[in-house]
Design a protein around this motif. Structure first.
Motif, PDB file in Angstrom:
ATOM      1  N   ASP A 169       2.768  14.544  -8.769  1.00  0.00           N
ATOM      2  CA  ASP A 169       3.821  15.563  -8.876  1.00  0.00           C
ATOM      3  C   ASP A 169       4.238  15.803 -10.324  1.00  0.00           C
ATOM      4  O   ASP A 169       4.691  16.891 -10.673  1.00  0.00           O
ATOM      5  CB  ASP A 169       5.043  15.163  -8.051  1.00  0.00           C
ATOM      6  N   GLN A 170       4.055  14.804 -11.174  1.00  0.00           N
ATOM      7  CA  GLN A 170       4.387  14.933 -12.601  1.00  0.00           C
ATOM      8  C   GLN A 170       3.248  15.568 -13.398  1.00  0.00           C
ATOM      9  O   GLN A 170       3.352  15.734 -14.612  1.00  0.00           O
ATOM     10  CB  GLN A 170       4.741  13.576 -13.189  1.00  0.00           C
ATOM     11  N   GLY A 171       2.153  15.874 -12.720  1.00  0.00           N
ATOM     12  CA  GLY A 171       1.056  16.570 -13.380  1.00  0.00           C
ATOM     13  C   GLY A 171      -0.001  15.678 -14.012  1.00  0.00           C
ATOM     14  O   GLY A 171      -0.843  16.164 -14.765  1.00  0.00           O
ATOM     15  N   LYS A 172       0.012  14.409 -13.687  1.00  0.00           N
ATOM     16  CA  LYS A 172      -1.000  13.514 -14.252  1.00  0.00           C
ATOM     17  C   LYS A 172      -2.348  13.747 -13.570  1.00  0.00           C
ATOM     18  O   LYS A 172      -2.414  14.174 -12.431  1.00  0.00           O
ATOM     19  CB  LYS A 172      -0.573  12.063 -14.092  1.00  0.00           C
ATOM     20  N   TRP A 173      -3.391  13.449 -14.290  1.00  0.00           N
ATOM     21  CA  TRP A 173      -4.764  13.524 -13.813  1.00  0.00           C
ATOM     22  C   TRP A 173      -5.132  14.878 -13.203  1.00  0.00           C
ATOM     23  O   TRP A 173      -5.632  14.954 -12.074  1.00  0.00           O
ATOM     24  CB  TRP A 173      -5.057  12.414 -12.794  1.00  0.00           C
ATOM     25  N   PRO A 174      -4.907  15.969 -13.931  1.00  0.00           N
ATOM     26  CA  PRO A 174      -5.181  17.299 -13.360  1.00  0.00           C
ATOM     27  C   PRO A 174      -6.637  17.494 -12.942  1.00  0.00           C
ATOM     28  O   PRO A 174      -6.915  18.220 -11.978  1.00  0.00           O
ATOM     29  CB  PRO A 174      -4.789  18.264 -14.476  1.00  0.00           C
ATOM     30  N   GLU A 175      -7.553  16.834 -13.632  1.00  0.00           N
ATOM     31  CA  GLU A 175      -8.971  16.997 -13.302  1.00  0.00           C
ATOM     32  C   GLU A 175      -9.342  16.320 -11.982  1.00  0.00           C
ATOM     33  O   GLU A 175     -10.380  16.624 -11.407  1.00  0.00           O
ATOM     34  CB  GLU A 175      -9.855  16.457 -14.438  1.00  0.00           C
ATOM     35  N   MET A 176      -8.495  15.416 -11.505  1.00  0.00           N
ATOM     36  CA  MET A 176      -8.765  14.692 -10.254  1.00  0.00           C
ATOM     37  C   MET A 176      -7.687  14.933  -9.200  1.00  0.00           C
ATOM     38  O   MET A 176      -7.657  14.262  -8.172  1.00  0.00           O
ATOM     39  CB  MET A 176      -8.860  13.191 -10.541  1.00  0.00           C
ATOM     40  N   ARG A 177      -6.823  15.909  -9.447  1.00  0.00           N
ATOM     41  CA  ARG A 177      -5.658  16.107  -8.589  1.00  0.00           C
ATOM     42  C   ARG A 177      -6.025  16.318  -7.123  1.00  0.00           C
ATOM     43  O   ARG A 177      -5.422  15.720  -6.229  1.00  0.00           O
ATOM     44  CB  ARG A 177      -4.829  17.289  -9.083  1.00  0.00           C
ATOM     45  N   ILE A 178      -6.989  17.143  -6.846  1.00  0.00           N
ATOM     46  CA  ILE A 178      -7.349  17.455  -5.458  1.00  0.00           C
ATOM     47  C   ILE A 178      -7.817  16.202  -4.728  1.00  0.00           C
ATOM     48  O   ILE A 178      -7.374  15.914  -3.606  1.00  0.00           O
ATOM     49  CB  ILE A 178      -8.413  18.569  -5.409  1.00  0.00           C
ATOM     50  N   LEU A 231      -6.577  11.528  -1.119  1.00  0.00           N
ATOM     51  CA  LEU A 231      -6.457  10.083  -0.942  1.00  0.00           C
ATOM     52  C   LEU A 231      -5.038   9.713  -0.522  1.00  0.00           C
ATOM     53  O   LEU A 231      -4.838   8.925   0.408  1.00  0.00           O
ATOM     54  CB  LEU A 231      -6.830   9.357  -2.244  1.00  0.00           C
ATOM     55  N   GLU A 232      -4.044  10.296  -1.163  1.00  0.00           N
ATOM     56  CA  GLU A 232      -2.648  10.013  -0.820  1.00  0.00           C
ATOM     57  C   GLU A 232      -2.368  10.404   0.622  1.00  0.00           C
ATOM     58  O   GLU A 232      -1.705   9.666   1.362  1.00  0.00           O
ATOM     59  CB  GLU A 232      -1.717  10.755  -1.786  1.00  0.00           C
ATOM     60  N   ARG A 233      -2.858  11.549   1.054  1.00  0.00           N
ATOM     61  CA  ARG A 233      -2.643  11.991   2.440  1.00  0.00           C
ATOM     62  C   ARG A 233      -3.301  11.036   3.441  1.00  0.00           C
ATOM     63  O   ARG A 233      -2.712  10.702   4.473  1.00  0.00           O
ATOM     64  CB  ARG A 233      -3.164  13.411   2.650  1.00  0.00           C
ATOM     65  N   GLU A 234      -4.508  10.602   3.139  1.00  0.00           N
ATOM     66  CA  GLU A 234      -5.212   9.684   4.034  1.00  0.00           C
ATOM     67  C   GLU A 234      -4.510   8.326   4.085  1.00  0.00           C
ATOM     68  O   GLU A 234      -4.416   7.718   5.160  1.00  0.00           O
ATOM     69  CB  GLU A 234      -6.675   9.523   3.603  1.00  0.00           C
ATOM     70  N   LEU A 235      -4.023   7.853   2.957  1.00  0.00           N
ATOM     71  CA  LEU A 235      -3.268   6.599   2.941  1.00  0.00           C
ATOM     72  C   LEU A 235      -2.005   6.720   3.790  1.00  0.00           C
ATOM     73  O   LEU A 235      -1.661   5.808   4.541  1.00  0.00           O
ATOM     74  CB  LEU A 235      -2.895   6.207   1.513  1.00  0.00           C
ATOM     75  N   SER A 236      -1.340   7.844   3.677  1.00  0.00           N
ATOM     76  CA  SER A 236      -0.135   8.073   4.452  1.00  0.00           C
ATOM     77  C   SER A 236      -0.437   8.043   5.951  1.00  0.00           C
ATOM     78  O   SER A 236       0.288   7.410   6.733  1.00  0.00           O
ATOM     79  CB  SER A 236       0.483   9.420   4.060  1.00  0.00           C
ATOM     80  N   LEU A 289       0.829  -1.198   0.000  1.00  0.00           N
ATOM     81  CA  LEU A 289       0.000   0.000   0.000  1.00  0.00           C
ATOM     82  C   LEU A 289       0.868   1.256   0.000  1.00  0.00           C
ATOM     83  O   LEU A 289       0.578   2.231  -0.699  1.00  0.00           O
ATOM     84  CB  LEU A 289      -0.921  -0.020   1.223  1.00  0.00           C
ATOM     85  N   ASP A 290       1.963   1.227   0.748  1.00  0.00           N
ATOM     86  CA  ASP A 290       2.874   2.374   0.796  1.00  0.00           C
ATOM     87  C   ASP A 290       3.547   2.586  -0.555  1.00  0.00           C
ATOM     88  O   ASP A 290       3.712   3.720  -1.012  1.00  0.00           O
ATOM     89  CB  ASP A 290       3.910   2.173   1.890  1.00  0.00           C
ATOM     90  N   ARG A 291       3.915   1.512  -1.243  1.00  0.00           N
ATOM     91  CA  ARG A 291       4.510   1.657  -2.580  1.00  0.00           C
ATOM     92  C   ARG A 291       3.496   2.251  -3.560  1.00  0.00           C
ATOM     93  O   ARG A 291       3.837   3.106  -4.379  1.00  0.00           O
ATOM     94  CB  ARG A 291       5.024   0.308  -3.094  1.00  0.00           C
ATOM     95  N   ASP A 292       2.251   1.809  -3.458  1.00  0.00           N
ATOM     96  CA  ASP A 292       1.204   2.377  -4.316  1.00  0.00           C
ATOM     97  C   ASP A 292       0.979   3.853  -4.012  1.00  0.00           C
ATOM     98  O   ASP A 292       0.774   4.663  -4.911  1.00  0.00           O
ATOM     99  CB  ASP A 292      -0.106   1.606  -4.153  1.00  0.00           C
ATOM    100  N   ARG A 293       1.029   4.200  -2.725  1.00  0.00           N
ATOM    101  CA  ARG A 293       0.874   5.600  -2.329  1.00  0.00           C
ATOM    102  C   ARG A 293       2.008   6.452  -2.914  1.00  0.00           C
ATOM    103  O   ARG A 293       1.778   7.529  -3.443  1.00  0.00           O
ATOM    104  CB  ARG A 293       0.868   5.707  -0.793  1.00  0.00           C
ATOM    105  N   GLU A 294       3.234   5.931  -2.840  1.00  0.00           N
ATOM    106  CA  GLU A 294       4.380   6.643  -3.406  1.00  0.00           C
ATOM    107  C   GLU A 294       4.234   6.815  -4.920  1.00  0.00           C
ATOM    108  O   GLU A 294       4.558   7.871  -5.465  1.00  0.00           O
ATOM    109  CB  GLU A 294       5.679   5.900  -3.088  1.00  0.00           C
ATOM    110  N   TRP A 295       3.760   5.774  -5.590  1.00  0.00           N
ATOM    111  CA  TRP A 295       3.535   5.840  -7.039  1.00  0.00           C
ATOM    112  C   TRP A 295       2.510   6.924  -7.360  1.00  0.00           C
ATOM    113  O   TRP A 295       2.695   7.721  -8.288  1.00  0.00           O
ATOM    114  CB  TRP A 295       3.068   4.476  -7.534  1.00  0.00           C
TER     115      TRP A 295
END
Length: 60
Positions: free
Chosen positions: A28-37, A42-47, A16-22
């Motif tokens: 950070d690379q700008g993928k999925w701008p429409e869903m970024r927020i 989700l990443e913060r909650e997983l962390s 799960l941590d590796r997926d969170r890092e991915w």
């Protein structure tokens, strides 16, 4: 409840941590701008979850 020191649970948390890092790298690379927020939240909650589980494991 399952024992928090169970190796299979630690394996799951590590995956799960590796997926969170991915997810974070891709955001950070700008993928999925429409869903970024939403994905950043989700990443913060997983962390937080990962930190809490590992903290519980270290207390045992």
């Amino acid at each position: 409840m399952q024992d928090l020191s169970d190796p299979s649970q630690e394996d799951l948390i590590s995956k799960l941590d590796r997926d969170r890092e991915w997810l974070l790298r891709n955001l950070d690379q700008g993928k999925w701008p429409e869903m970024r927020i939403e994905l950043a939240e989700l990443e913060r909650e997983l962390s937080k979850l990962i930190l809490r589980v590992r903290e519980c494991n270290s207390e045992k």
